[in-house]
Design a protein around this motif. Structure first.
Motif, PDB file in Angstrom:
ATOM      1  N   GLY A  59       0.816  -1.211   0.000  1.00  0.00           N
ATOM      2  CA  GLY A  59       0.000   0.000   0.000  1.00  0.00           C
ATOM      3  C   GLY A  59       0.845   1.254   0.000  1.00  0.00           C
ATOM      4  N   GLY A  60       2.063   1.147  -0.512  1.00  0.00           N
ATOM      5  CA  GLY A  60       2.958   2.294  -0.569  1.00  0.00           C
ATOM      6  C   GLY A  60       2.878   3.011  -1.903  1.00  0.00           C
ATOM      7  N   ARG A  61       3.965   3.702  -2.253  1.00  0.00           N
ATOM      8  CA  ARG A  61       3.958   4.477  -3.495  1.00  0.00           C
ATOM      9  C   ARG A  61       5.367   4.565  -4.064  1.00  0.00           C
ATOM     10  NH1 ARG A  61       5.641   9.923  -2.549  1.00  0.00           N
ATOM     11  NH2 ARG A  61       5.943  10.371  -0.326  1.00  0.00           N
ATOM     12  N   LEU A  62       5.440   4.873  -5.346  1.00  0.00           N
ATOM     13  CA  LEU A  62       6.723   5.101  -5.997  1.00  0.00           C
ATOM     14  C   LEU A  62       7.054   6.589  -5.985  1.00  0.00           C
ATOM     15  CD1 LEU A  62       6.722   2.807  -9.188  1.00  0.00           C
ATOM     16  CD2 LEU A  62       7.871   2.424  -7.003  1.00  0.00           C
ATOM     17  N   VAL A  63       8.307   6.884  -5.748  1.00  0.00           N
ATOM     18  CA  VAL A  63       8.805   8.253  -5.842  1.00  0.00           C
ATOM     19  C   VAL A  63       9.664   8.329  -7.101  1.00  0.00           C
ATOM     20  CG1 VAL A  63      10.217  10.045  -4.772  1.00  0.00           C
ATOM     21  CG2 VAL A  63       8.831   8.517  -3.344  1.00  0.00           C
ATOM     22  N   ARG A  64       9.266   9.170  -8.031  1.00  0.00           N
ATOM     23  CA  ARG A  64       9.971   9.240  -9.316  1.00  0.00           C
ATOM     24  C   ARG A  64      10.904  10.454  -9.338  1.00  0.00           C
ATOM     25  NH1 ARG A  64       7.717   5.427 -12.475  1.00  0.00           N
ATOM     26  NH2 ARG A  64       5.594   4.752 -11.940  1.00  0.00           N
ATOM     27  N   LEU A  65      12.080  10.248  -9.931  1.00  0.00           N
ATOM     28  CA  LEU A  65      13.084  11.304  -9.999  1.00  0.00           C
ATOM     29  C   LEU A  65      14.083  10.955 -11.102  1.00  0.00           C
ATOM     30  CD1 LEU A  65      15.636  10.785  -7.087  1.00  0.00           C
ATOM     31  CD2 LEU A  65      13.880   9.126  -7.658  1.00  0.00           C
ATOM     32  N   ARG A  66      15.088  11.798 -11.267  1.00  0.00           N
ATOM     33  CA  ARG A  66      16.175  11.510 -12.199  1.00  0.00           C
ATOM     34  C   ARG A  66      17.461  11.354 -11.404  1.00  0.00           C
ATOM     35  NH1 ARG A  66      15.069  12.222 -17.520  1.00  0.00           N
ATOM     36  NH2 ARG A  66      17.254  12.631 -18.101  1.00  0.00           N
ATOM     37  N   ALA A  67      18.294  10.428 -11.848  1.00  0.00           N
ATOM     38  CA  ALA A  67      19.565  10.196 -11.167  1.00  0.00           C
ATOM     39  C   ALA A  67      20.583   9.734 -12.204  1.00  0.00           C
ATOM     40  CB  ALA A  67      19.394   9.156 -10.060  1.00  0.00           C
ATOM     41  N   GLY A  69      22.649   7.493 -14.375  1.00  0.00           N
ATOM     42  CA  GLY A  69      22.513   6.138 -14.873  1.00  0.00           C
ATOM     43  C   GLY A  69      23.849   5.422 -14.959  1.00  0.00           C
ATOM     44  N   PRO A  70      23.847   4.173 -15.385  1.00  0.00           N
ATOM     45  CA  PRO A  70      25.086   3.378 -15.381  1.00  0.00           C
ATOM     46  C   PRO A  70      26.175   3.898 -16.302  1.00  0.00           C
ATOM     47  CG  PRO A  70      23.301   2.215 -16.505  1.00  0.00           C
ATOM     48  CD  PRO A  70      22.680   3.386 -15.824  1.00  0.00           C
ATOM     49  N   THR A  71      25.806   4.625 -17.362  1.00  0.00           N
ATOM     50  CA  THR A  71      26.823   5.161 -18.268  1.00  0.00           C
ATOM     51  C   THR A  71      27.256   6.575 -17.884  1.00  0.00           C
ATOM     52  OG1 THR A  71      25.212   6.067 -19.832  1.00  0.00           O
ATOM     53  CG2 THR A  71      25.904   3.768 -20.166  1.00  0.00           C
ATOM     54  N   GLY A  72      26.694   7.083 -16.782  1.00  0.00           N
ATOM     55  CA  GLY A  72      27.052   8.416 -16.322  1.00  0.00           C
ATOM     56  C   GLY A  72      26.092   9.503 -16.735  1.00  0.00           C
ATOM     57  N   GLU A  73      25.115   9.164 -17.582  1.00  0.00           N
ATOM     58  CA  GLU A  73      24.113  10.135 -18.021  1.00  0.00           C
ATOM     59  C   GLU A  73      22.867  10.043 -17.145  1.00  0.00           C
ATOM     60  OE1 GLU A  73      24.595  12.379 -20.414  1.00  0.00           O
ATOM     61  OE2 GLU A  73      26.647  11.595 -20.638  1.00  0.00           O
ATOM     62  N   PRO A  74      22.136  11.150 -16.931  1.00  0.00           N
ATOM     63  CA  PRO A  74      20.922  11.093 -16.114  1.00  0.00           C
ATOM     64  C   PRO A  74      19.857  10.198 -16.756  1.00  0.00           C
ATOM     65  CG  PRO A  74      21.653  13.358 -16.421  1.00  0.00           C
ATOM     66  CD  PRO A  74      22.450  12.518 -17.373  1.00  0.00           C
ATOM     67  N   VAL A  75      19.127   9.468 -15.917  1.00  0.00           N
ATOM     68  CA  VAL A  75      18.038   8.615 -16.395  1.00  0.00           C
ATOM     69  C   VAL A  75      16.830   8.812 -15.481  1.00  0.00           C
ATOM     70  CG1 VAL A  75      19.569   6.856 -17.364  1.00  0.00           C
ATOM     71  CG2 VAL A  75      18.799   6.644 -14.989  1.00  0.00           C
ATOM     72  N   PRO A  76      15.613   8.653 -16.010  1.00  0.00           N
ATOM     73  CA  PRO A  76      14.434   8.655 -15.142  1.00  0.00           C
ATOM     74  C   PRO A  76      14.425   7.369 -14.320  1.00  0.00           C
ATOM     75  CG  PRO A  76      13.818   8.138 -17.398  1.00  0.00           C
ATOM     76  CD  PRO A  76      15.265   8.492 -17.430  1.00  0.00           C
ATOM     77  N   THR A  77      14.147   7.483 -13.045  1.00  0.00           N
ATOM     78  CA  THR A  77      14.200   6.315 -12.171  1.00  0.00           C
ATOM     79  C   THR A  77      13.202   6.480 -11.037  1.00  0.00           C
ATOM     80  OG1 THR A  77      15.697   4.880 -10.894  1.00  0.00           O
ATOM     81  CG2 THR A  77      16.084   7.253 -10.771  1.00  0.00           C
ATOM     82  N   HIS A  78      13.292   5.627 -10.025  1.00  0.00           N
ATOM     83  CA  HIS A  78      12.333   5.673  -8.925  1.00  0.00           C
ATOM     84  C   HIS A  78      12.855   4.860  -7.755  1.00  0.00           C
ATOM     85  CE1 HIS A  78      11.263   2.045 -11.302  1.00  0.00           C
ATOM     86  NE2 HIS A  78      11.201   1.499 -10.093  1.00  0.00           N
ATOM     87  N   PHE A  79      12.256   5.094  -6.589  1.00  0.00           N
ATOM     88  CA  PHE A  79      12.376   4.192  -5.449  1.00  0.00           C
ATOM     89  C   PHE A  79      11.006   4.104  -4.817  1.00  0.00           C
ATOM     90  CE2 PHE A  79      13.390   8.382  -3.711  1.00  0.00           C
ATOM     91  CZ  PHE A  79      12.708   8.424  -2.496  1.00  0.00           C
ATOM     92  N   VAL A 116      22.750   4.623  -7.550  1.00  0.00           N
ATOM     93  CA  VAL A 116      22.233   3.907  -6.378  1.00  0.00           C
ATOM     94  C   VAL A 116      22.437   4.747  -5.123  1.00  0.00           C
ATOM     95  CG1 VAL A 116      22.399   1.814  -4.976  1.00  0.00           C
ATOM     96  CG2 VAL A 116      22.702   1.674  -7.461  1.00  0.00           C
ATOM     97  N   GLY A 117      23.625   5.327  -4.996  1.00  0.00           N
ATOM     98  CA  GLY A 117      23.875   6.209  -3.852  1.00  0.00           C
ATOM     99  C   GLY A 117      22.972   7.429  -3.868  1.00  0.00           C
ATOM    100  N   GLU A 118      22.690   7.952  -5.058  1.00  0.00           N
ATOM    101  CA  GLU A 118      21.795   9.107  -5.157  1.00  0.00           C
ATOM    102  C   GLU A 118      20.382   8.738  -4.730  1.00  0.00           C
ATOM    103  OE1 GLU A 118      24.289  11.212  -8.842  1.00  0.00           O
ATOM    104  OE2 GLU A 118      22.317  10.300  -9.217  1.00  0.00           O
ATOM    105  N   LEU A 119      19.920   7.537  -5.067  1.00  0.00           N
ATOM    106  CA  LEU A 119      18.596   7.111  -4.623  1.00  0.00           C
ATOM    107  C   LEU A 119      18.554   6.924  -3.109  1.00  0.00           C
ATOM    108  CD1 LEU A 119      17.313   4.546  -7.302  1.00  0.00           C
ATOM    109  CD2 LEU A 119      16.930   7.010  -7.147  1.00  0.00           C
ATOM    110  N   ILE A 120      19.626   6.398  -2.543  1.00  0.00           N
ATOM    111  CA  ILE A 120      19.664   6.241  -1.082  1.00  0.00           C
ATOM    112  C   ILE A 120      19.582   7.610  -0.405  1.00  0.00           C
ATOM    113  CG2 ILE A 120      21.137   5.555   0.855  1.00  0.00           C
ATOM    114  CD1 ILE A 120      22.131   3.229  -0.875  1.00  0.00           C
ATOM    115  N   ARG A 121      20.295   8.583  -0.932  1.00  0.00           N
ATOM    116  CA  ARG A 121      20.229   9.929  -0.349  1.00  0.00           C
ATOM    117  C   ARG A 121      18.833  10.514  -0.508  1.00  0.00           C
ATOM    118  NH1 ARG A 121      25.921  13.156  -0.613  1.00  0.00           N
ATOM    119  NH2 ARG A 121      24.842  14.263   1.042  1.00  0.00           N
TER     120      ARG A 121
END
Length: 404
Positions: A59-67, A69-79, A116-121
């Motif tokens: 019953g939670g939710r997704l938080v969407r943001l940009r961080a 990506g693996p090649t060093g470029e920003p990608v749309p993502t979520h946690f 991954v570190g950016e999502l943790i922060r």
């Protein structure tokens, strides 16, 4: 007679989520058994779809943001923020997964876990007190170095310069300056859901086992293996780590992200111990007459902590028959019999390009489920006929008359 079918697949990398795979299998089952009672149990293993599935289940939710990506470029993502309001789920595949690395850029020596570190922060910014990191489907092999940099650690060479991203650079690491690490980490419980068989170093180390799948040449594999040995040594020394980062359980998870997070005090746990706690999986398997599981590939690694092996192991506690379907059947697939799988098969109807196979995964999975069920019913009917013939034979046998 009502037949109960438990459908418990994982996702198919770059093709189907676990939910989509479950629905595709159910469609195939209904073509043969329209009145069957089907229990859909899409399972996540820490890889693609983990955050979304756990948010929905709680019953939670997704938080969407940009961080990053693996090649060093920003990608749309979520946690995910779970329903308890205190737990966040960071899915590494959502920001550093192999599916985010274009095929022409697949070089595990160059990709990074910085996102991954950016999502943790970002999760810490929401006030989360517990963070669950799902490992799986990674496109990286940097030992979690990028994640640590995003969390405030400085990775310095002998001249005091910050290392660029990528596992290829780790041989230049001279020391780690941890003074800038996010202070909130010390008061946060971080659990890493990972495959316990994956270790950072040695002959079964993550570079040697998974590097080729991520695009590494044999020479790059050995370079990365040596770099991760060096990374483990410097992490242990400078962060005063008391656990074994080289061969400890789960340290090789997601290209060594497990080791990097363990150095920060994270707890590495078998993924199914963490992810299946609230799914009532055992009781649902026990109620089924047939269990169908699936994953992208069945091979020697399946018995080492993959979804089909875990499902089969649990189903066998209750004597339930288990069918496994897979996109490809690889070397060592027969080992799944020892885990409790009774039969397995590929969903591909003919040789084809990878692009076509990935694009038509749902269609092929549905057709394969239908074919398999029809084969099972033939066996069931033959078994029933044999039983009837045996019963007739026994009932028609004349007993010898008594001697008077």
């Amino acid at each position: 007679m009502l037949i109960r079918v438990a459908v418990a697949p994982s996702g198919f990398k770059e093709s189907l989520s676990a939910q989509s795979a479950a629905e595709a299998i159910a469609t195939g089952v209904r073509r043969v058994l329209p009145d069957a009672e089907i229990d859909l149990i899409p399972l996540v293993d820490g890889g693609e779809g983990t955050a979304e599935a756990m948010a929905a289940a709680s019953g939670g939710r997704l938080v969407r943001l940009r961080a990053t990506g693996p090649t060093g470029e920003p990608v749309p993502t979520h946690f995910a923020l779970l329903g308890d309001g205190e737990t966040a789920v960071v899915e590494m595949a959502a920001v550093a997964g192999l599916s985010l690395v274009p095929r022409e850029l697949r070089d595990p020596g160059a990709t990074t876990t910085r996102g991954v570190g950016e999502l943790i922060r970002a999760a810490l910014d929401t006030g989360a007190r517990r963070i669950l990191v799902g490992c799986g489907d990674s496109g990286t092999s940097d030992g979690g170095a990028g994640a640590l940099q995003a969390l405030g650690a400085r990775l310095l060479d002998a001249d005091g310069r910050e290392l660029p991203h990528g596992g290829r650079e780790l041989h230049r690491l001279d020391r780690i300056d941890a003074a800038g690490l996010d202070a909130r980490l010390a008061a946060t419980s971080i659990r890493v859901a990972c495959n316990p068989f994956n270790v950072l170093c040695g002959e079964r180390g993550v570079a040697r086992v998974f590097g080729p799948q991520k695009g590494a040449t044999p020479a790059q594999v050995e370079q990365l293996a040596g770099n991760l040995e060096h990374w483990a040594a410097v992490l242990t020394r400078d962060l005063r780590v008391r656990t074994d980062l080289r061969t400890g359980t789960g340290t090789g998870a997601s290209g060594g992200l497990g080791a990097g997070l363990a150095a920060l005090g994270a707890e590495l746990l078998p993924r199914f111990e963490v992810l299946l706690d609230d799914m009532d999986l055992d009781d649902r398997l026990a109620r089924a007459d047939l269990v169908i599981t699936a994953e992208g590939a069945l091979d020697h690694q399946t018995v080492r902590g993959k979804v089909p092996a875990e499902v089969a192991r649990r189903a066998k506690r209750y004597g339930r028959p288990v069918l496994a379907l897979a996109g490809t059947i690889g070397e060592g697939a027969r080992q799944v019999y020892s885990a409790g799988v009774d039969a397995y098969g590929s969903i591909l109807p003919a040789p084809m390009s990878l692009t076509e196979a990935l694009g038509r995964g749902g269609e092929f999975l549905t057709d394969a489920a239908e074919r398999s069920l029809r084969m099972i019913l033939i066996g069931t009917r033959l078994s029933s006929r044999e039983s009837r013939q045996t019963a007739v034979s026994v009932s028609g046998t004349q007993r010898p008359s008594s001697v008077r």
